[in-house]
Design a protein around this motif. Structure first.
Motif, short mmCIF file in Angstrom:
data_model
loop_
_atom_site.label_atom_id
_atom_site.label_comp_id
_atom_site.label_asym_id
_atom_site.label_seq_id
_atom_site.Cartn_x
_atom_site.Cartn_y
_atom_site.Cartn_z
N MET A 59 34.19 31.69 37.49
CA MET A 59 34.64 32.89 38.19
C MET A 59 34.65 34.09 37.23
N LYS A 60 35.13 33.86 36.01
CA LYS A 60 35.16 34.96 35.03
C LYS A 60 33.75 35.40 34.68
N LEU A 79 48.70 32.90 37.22
CA LEU A 79 48.54 31.79 36.28
C LEU A 79 49.78 31.69 35.39
N ALA A 125 40.41 35.63 30.69
CA ALA A 125 40.43 34.26 31.21
C ALA A 125 41.81 33.85 31.69
N ALA A 126 42.82 34.10 30.88
CA ALA A 126 44.16 33.60 31.22
C ALA A 126 44.93 34.62 32.05
N GLU A 127 44.21 35.47 32.80
CA GLU A 127 44.84 36.45 33.69
C GLU A 127 45.90 37.27 32.96
N GLU A 182 48.32 40.30 31.58
CA GLU A 182 48.93 41.47 32.22
C GLU A 182 48.67 42.71 31.39
N SER A 231 41.50 45.89 40.95
CA SER A 231 41.76 44.75 41.82
C SER A 231 42.84 43.83 41.25
N ILE A 232 42.92 43.73 39.94
CA ILE A 232 43.92 42.81 39.36
C ILE A 232 45.17 43.57 38.94
N LEU A 247 32.40 31.73 44.92
CA LEU A 247 32.12 30.96 43.71
C LEU A 247 31.91 29.50 44.07
N LEU A 252 42.04 30.51 43.43
CA LEU A 252 41.19 29.33 43.26
C LEU A 252 41.98 28.06 43.55
N LEU A 287 37.35 28.30 37.02
CA LEU A 287 37.85 29.59 36.53
C LEU A 287 36.86 30.24 35.57
N ARG A 296 36.53 35.78 46.84
CA ARG A 296 35.82 35.61 45.56
C ARG A 296 35.81 34.15 45.14
N GLN A 307 31.26 35.30 36.62
CA GLN A 307 30.80 36.08 37.76
C GLN A 307 31.41 37.49 37.71
N MET A 308 32.68 37.56 37.32
CA MET A 308 33.36 38.85 37.24
C MET A 308 32.63 39.80 36.30
N ARG A 349 50.13 36.39 27.56
CA ARG A 349 50.14 37.41 28.62
C ARG A 349 49.28 38.61 28.25
N ASP A 354 46.68 36.22 41.79
CA ASP A 354 45.54 36.45 40.89
C ASP A 354 44.44 35.43 41.17
#
Lengths: 246, 386
Positions: A123-124, B21, A157-159, A161, A190-191, B93, B63, A120, B89, A126-127, A82, B58
């Motif tokens: 996506m990362k 996730l 990567a693993a979102e 917190e 945003s997250i 992608l 996705l 994923l 987003r 790109q982020m 986490r 998230d």
């Protein structure tokens, strides 16, 4: 609000040198806190204690309400998944490509199929504003700024917190450093993760709009908004923030 | 944090809970697989999706939803602006990814080609690649040797640049500090050989020949090879690893920026120290083995130390000692040169470092045995009394 980080009564020392004396530090969910202090004041030690890489001599460290000295290995693993850590030098795995570096924490979850992992990872990438073709590069082929971004992508990567950043802008030129700070700030908005960063750079703190915690005299001297801390009367804060412009 | 939940209702699909996730993967693997299956089936039906009840969405979950929808927007979507942004987003992608990049197409055709190649050319490739790598490394070793010769000329003219401190430090590390382990190993091997030979010699009543057998085999062959194997494992690998890490951390390049030649400061002291230390280690290990052998002979065959050591010079001509010393020098030189060459060509990653260190030890030992065979042929008429 639940406290993401809760440290109480922390004593740390290297041989005879006491670094933290009865230190307490709390970070609530969604907060962005910059840890500042003179060199040798134990910022990195504190960060390593939050990560569980270092055990304080005395005291309690709780992440997400779970004590870090909990003996259950699965619970320990779950806490680590986490949080994301951005090391000062990136600490990318030199034998793995950029793609595999970012995919590493995702594959460690052991639940995701390769399709999802691939999407994923892209996506990362790109982020952090990297191109898809950068994924095949090896860490040795990256520039300093790119290493930081790939390391950030891996940390995110693993979102997580909770995101821990050790000197996120050290070694970047001013433009890149501003972009990097904006990137982290946008992602944070945003997250909505919690961020704790160690930095020497006032511009980074302003850019992130974060709270400041001052580490001096072996404890957290003061914690609050940049405005409040800058007006706090102490030799370190006077020197760090310049004379308060009242 | 509530678990992600999915409901099929009359007016469409309704999601609630935390869609992250961590939350998705928190439960049992089977529950997660079931959720994915349900989502995929739901995605194929034409219906509305209501995400208003979702607390947190998230990018990984966005996705997942996008994939379940078959990578297109559903008929009807009820979502907060933040959720829509996350989904957008994922959608952006997916578009970028679905356009086949020229690279992957080239890869695909190359794949068919290589299948044919694999069948026809596999033996050639398997033999050719290692040979080319070997030749490449050999060339590197020769180049490094040439560089060292040129450096020696330079040092001859400018003796103030002689790396004496580094030389003595290396000599201590590869020589003096290796003495205990070499003595122990030599002694034990001497005891073993002497004991096994004694059993056989007793059968034929040829007890006294133990001195000849031990003296010749240990001094001429075993001593140099044993010392070389241990030096390769102990010092050769350390040299490769050290130079390799210096390359990974760019310390080697830092040396160059100060105008310091890496071969003079790093390679030369190591090669010189090992060339000088190995013959001395050969003497040391041979001495330890002979002492061990004499002790076993005393216990097993009742041959006194006095007889053993007075017979030794008579049965083993002094030429053997010179051969052993020459071997030691050559072996030490080869091991150090190879170790430095491999270290200097480590690529900056951990995998390459470990591969090169392994190669350093394996190649050095192979090379030592080859050189030993060459020595045996060249010196076959010397030092063996008929």
């Amino acid at each position: 609000m639940e406290n993401v980080i809760e440290m109480r009564g922390i004593w740390s020392q290297y041989q005879d040198v006491v670094i933290h004396r009865d230190l307490a530090f709390q970070v609530a969910a969604g907060e962005v806190v910059a840890l500042v202090g003179g060199s040798g004041s134990g910022k990195t030690t504190l960060l390593r204690e939050i990560l569980g890489l270092l055990k304080p001599v005395r005291g309690m460290v709780k992440l997400f309400g779970v004590d870090l000295s909990d003996p259950d290995p699965m619970r320990q693993r779950n806490i680590r998944q986490r949080l994301g850590m951005l090391f000062q030098q990136g600490a990318l795995f030199s034998a793995l490509s950029v793609f595999d570096n970012i995919a590493f924490p995702l594959r460690e979850l052991k639940r995701l199929d390769e399709d999802w992992v691939r999407d994923l990872v892209h996506m990362k990438l790109q982020m952090v504003e990297l191109e898809p073709h950068h994924a095949q590069l090896m860490p040795a082929e990256l520039s300093g700024g790119m290493i930081k971004r790939v390391a950030l992508a891996r940390a995110l990567a693993a979102e997580p917190e909770l995101l821990l950043l050790d000197e996120p802008t050290a070694g970047l030129d001013p433009v890149r450093s501003r972009n990097f700070v904006r990137l982290i700030k946008d992602l944070q908005k945003s997250i909505g993760f919690t961020v704790v960063l160690v930095t020497h750079d006032l511009e980074t703190i302003e850019g992130l709009g974060s709270d400041v915690a001052v580490l001096a005299e072996q404890r957290i001297l003061v914690k609050g908004s940049l405005e409040a801390v800058a007006h706090f009367d102490h030799p370190f804060t006077r020197q760090f923030f310049g004379a308060p412009s009242v | 944090m509530s678990a992600p939940a999915f409901f099929a209702e009359a007016e469409g699909f309704r999601l609630s809970g935390t869609w992250t996730l961590a939350a998705l993967t928190a439960g049992k693997p089977r529950a997660f697989a079931r959720l994915r299956k349900t989502l995929r089936e739901a995605g194929q039906r034409r219906a509305g999706w209501h995400l208003a009840g979702v607390e947190k969405l998230d990018s990984a979950a966005a996705l997942l939803l996008w994939q379940s929808w078959g990578r297109r927007w559903p008929e009807e979507l009820e979502a907060t602006p933040a959720q829509r942004e996350a989904l957008q987003r994922a959608a952006a992608l997916a578009e970028e990814m679905s356009a086949p990049s020229p690279v992957t197409q080239a890869d695909a055709t190359a794949g068919e080609d290589s299948l044919l190649k694999q069948i026809v050319l596999a033996p050639v490739l398997h033999l050719g690649r290692p040979t080319l790598i070997l030749l490449h490394n050999l060339r590197g070793v020769v180049e490094l040797f040439g560089r060292l010769v040129l450096d020696s000329f330079f040092l001859f003219r400018h003796p103030q640049y002689l790396p004496l401190k580094e030389f003595s430090a290396n000599l201590c590390k590869v020589g003096a500090q290796a003495l205990p382990v070499l003595a122990l190993m030599g002694f034990l091997i001497g005891v073993t050989i002497s004991y096994l030979s004694a059993l056989q010699l007793k059968l034929y009543g040829a007890d006294l020949f133990i001195v000849n057998i031990l003296g010749l085999s240990i001094i001429r062959e075993l001593g140099p090879v044993l010392a070389a194997v241990l030096v390769a494992g102990r010092s050769g690998s350390a040299m490769t690893a050290q130079i390799g890490v210096m390359r990974v951390t760019e310390e080697i390049d830092a040396l160059a920026t100060f105008g310091v030649s890496r071969t003079i400061r790093v390679v030369l002291p190591k090669v010189a120290a090992l060339t000088l230390a190995t013959p001395l280690l050969v003497l040391w290990v041979s001495a330890a083995a002979i002492v061990g052998g004499a002790l076993a002979a005393r216990l097993q065959l009742d041959i006194s130390f006095l007889y053993f050591f007075s017979m030794l010079p008579r049965s083993v001509p002094i030429a053997n000692l010179w051969i052993a010393l020459a071997k030691g020098m050559v072996f030490g030189f080869l091991i150090a040169l190879l170790a430095c060459q491999l270290g200097l060509h480590v690529r900056p990653n951990t995998e390459s470092l470990s591969r090169r260190t392994t190669a350093s030890v394996v190649t050095a030992i192979t090379l030592v045995i080859l050189a030993d065979a060459l020595f045996a042929i060249l010196t076959r008429d010397i030092g063996i009394s008929g």
